[in-house]
Design an enzyme around this catalytic site. Structure first.
Site, PDB file in Angstrom:
ATOM      1  N   ASP A  41      16.133  -2.722  -5.726  1.00 56.22           N
ATOM      2  CA  ASP A  41      15.661  -1.483  -6.348  1.00 56.22           C
ATOM      3  C   ASP A  41      16.803  -0.797  -7.111  1.00 56.22           C
ATOM      4  O   ASP A  41      17.930  -1.308  -7.179  1.00 56.22           O
ATOM      5  CB  ASP A  41      15.092  -0.584  -5.235  1.00 56.22           C
ATOM      6  N   ASP A  85       6.884   3.042 -10.842  1.00 54.80           N
ATOM      7  CA  ASP A  85       5.859   2.534  -9.933  1.00 54.80           C
ATOM      8  C   ASP A  85       4.438   2.674 -10.493  1.00 54.80           C
ATOM      9  O   ASP A  85       4.089   3.703 -11.076  1.00 54.80           O
ATOM     10  CB  ASP A  85       5.919   3.283  -8.604  1.00 54.80           C
TER      11      ASP A  85
HETATM   12  C1  GLA Z   1      10.956   2.595  -5.621  1.00 46.20           C
HETATM   13  C2  GLA Z   1      10.337   1.278  -6.055  1.00 46.20           C
HETATM   14  C3  GLA Z   1       9.121   0.985  -5.204  1.00 46.20           C
HETATM   15  C4  GLA Z   1       9.496   0.942  -3.728  1.00 46.20           C
HETATM   16  C5  GLA Z   1      10.227   2.223  -3.335  1.00 46.20           C
HETATM   17  C6  GLA Z   1      10.871   2.104  -1.963  1.00 46.20           C
HETATM   18  O1  GLA Z   1      10.106   3.659  -5.894  1.00 46.20           O
HETATM   19  O2  GLA Z   1      10.024   1.316  -7.416  1.00 46.20           O
HETATM   20  O3  GLA Z   1       8.529  -0.245  -5.583  1.00 46.20           O
HETATM   21  O4  GLA Z   1      10.301  -0.183  -3.501  1.00 46.20           O
HETATM   22  O5  GLA Z   1      11.254   2.568  -4.240  1.00 46.20           O
HETATM   23  O6  GLA Z   1      11.560   3.264  -1.577  1.00 46.20           O
END
Ligand code: GLA
Length: 430
Positions: free
Chosen positions: A159, A216
């Site tokens: 990430d 996301d």
């Molecule tokens: C970010 C990523 C997600 C997930 C969260 C975990 O938002 O984009 O896909 O992995 O972190 O904290």
């Protein structure tokens, strides 16, 4: 009119140059498929409930096996930002949260491998993970790569949080982790999650087998992002808009897949049956990783009808790996046409009624010319969601009554028209 045969100019040249850089360690020749813990049992963790523990993984694996999911290609089981302890051990190694994983990660990896599946784990490019309370990998890339390889991990998602101070670039940092993973000698799928920063589609495939192209995808059908592909997250329609801008056929390729994030299948709210089916169709058309973010231990008949559709999966996994682009978009009506060629000469077509302008069911058409075929060609049309042949048509095909947010997801075949010539039809119909 845009058709499948049209070249894309200078950007295409750039994309072809990058094609040579695909990160091939034997993993992810086809788009990865599987399950991820994030978003499974909480509002992508915003609801504060963290379901990540050994029992959850084992019961998920058992459910996947019992339902024949590995045979369909769903073979990754990945723990997101939830598995690690809040501190490294005395030697600076990552370690699992001890209460949640009493037998450690190697035990889980063995369990997963014994059933022919892969285990994935999450880490972060920076100092802390995105939840903010667990160690990131910065300063420990080689050490963490060795730890993960030693446990038998098969996929590493990295990430973008806790970004380290200094003049670093994503290309440098993810490149360093990629090299560290490679140096372990264990082939692992590297899942790069930099949210589409730094035009990752231009270099991501050189260091990772899949790379996130945006923030996301949250469990909503229509959740406008602040800007294309950015913001705090977005709905299915916004992901489609961003993919249309990027043109997946330019960048997605074996060992280097564009990742529009998880599938929110029947998540609830606006991610109802129609929306979830549309989402799956788009992801299949893009050769996107098919990562389920719902509880596969409770696979209702509706969920199964979407996730276990072999014909849709065959489009996603097609050997030509030519991801679909949007060939037509009418913002006044909400009609979109996405199309891709398939390895056997067939075409996959998605007629999508985005419903952005609102409304009534629409009748939508695709012409053979748009698919790069001569108008007089005869081609057989198969409806992928209905699992029905629609007949053999000349010139094009018309799908009627596509309701709001719905699609006609079609496989169109000249070869099948020859084989099934007796079922000739010129009557338009869905
Ligand atoms: C970010 C990523 C997600 C997930 C969260 C975990 O938002 O984009 O896909 O992995 O972190 O904290």
């Amino acid at each position: 009119m845009r058709s499948l045969s049209i070249a894309h100019g200078p950007v295409k040249v750039l994309a072809l140059l990058h094609a040579a850089l695909a990160y091939d360690n034997g993993m992810a020749r086809r788009p990865p498929m599987g399950w991820n813990s994030w978003c499974t049992d909480s509002l992508c963790n915003l609801a504060g409930h963290d379901p990540c523990n050994e029992h959850m993984v084992i019961s998920t694996v058992d459910a996947m096996v019992a339902q024949g999911m590995p045979e369909l290609g769903y073979n990754y089981v990945t723990l997101d930002d939830c598995w690690s302890a809040k501190e490294r051990d005395a030697s600076g190694n990552l370690q699992p949260e001890p209460r949640a994983f009493p037998n450690g990660i190697k035990y889980l990896a063995d369990y997963v491998h014994a059933r022919g599946l892969y285990l994935g784990l999450y880490t972060c490019v920076g100092m802390k993970t995105c939840k903010g309370d667990r160690p990131g990998s910065f300063g420990h890339y080689e050490q963490d790569a060795k730890t993960l390889a030693g446990w038998g991990v098969d996929l590493v998602k990295m990430d973008h949080c806790g970004y380290p101070p200094g003049n670093h670039t994503d290309k440098e940092l993810y490149g360093n982790m990629s090299a560290a993973l490679n140096a372990t000698g264990r082939p692992m799928t590297f899942s790069l999650c930099s949210w589409g920063e730094a035009s990752v589609w231009e270099w991501g495939a050189g260091v990772a087998q899949m790379y996130r192209i945006a923030m996301d995808h949250l469990p909503f059908f229509n959740l406008p992002s602040m800007a294309a592909g950015q913001g705090l997250g977005q709905g299915t329609i916004q992901v489609a808009e961003w993919m249309a801008v990027l043109q997946p056929s330019l960048w997605s390729r074996p060992f280097g897949w564009m990742d529009p994030d998880f599938l929110m299948t029947l998540w609830g709210g606006t991610m109802d049956f129609i929306a979830s089916r549309t989402e799956y169709s788009l992801w299949a058309m893009w050769s996107a990783p098919l990562l389920i973010a719902t509880d596969v231990r409770n696979l209702t008949a509706e969920k199964a009808s979407i996730l276990l559709n072999k014909e849709a999966i065959a489009i996603n996994q097609d050997a030509l790996a030519h991801a679909a682009d949007r060939l037509r978009n009418d913002s006044a009506t909400g009609e979109q046409l996405w199309a891709r060629p398939l390895a056997n000469g067939d075409r996959a077509v998605l007629l999508f009624h985005s419903c952005l302008p609102g409304g009534a069911p629409r009748t939508m058409n695709v012409s053979w010319a748009e698919l790069g075929w001569e108008a007089g060609a005869r081609a057989a049309v198969r409806d992928i969601w209905a699992h029905e042949d629609r007949g053999v048509f000349s010139g094009g095909y018309t799908a009627v009554d596509i309701s709001c947010r719905d699609v006609a997801f079609l496989r169109i075949s000249k070869a099948a028209a020859v084989a099934n010539g007796t079922r000739h039809s010129v009557v338009p119909g869905k």
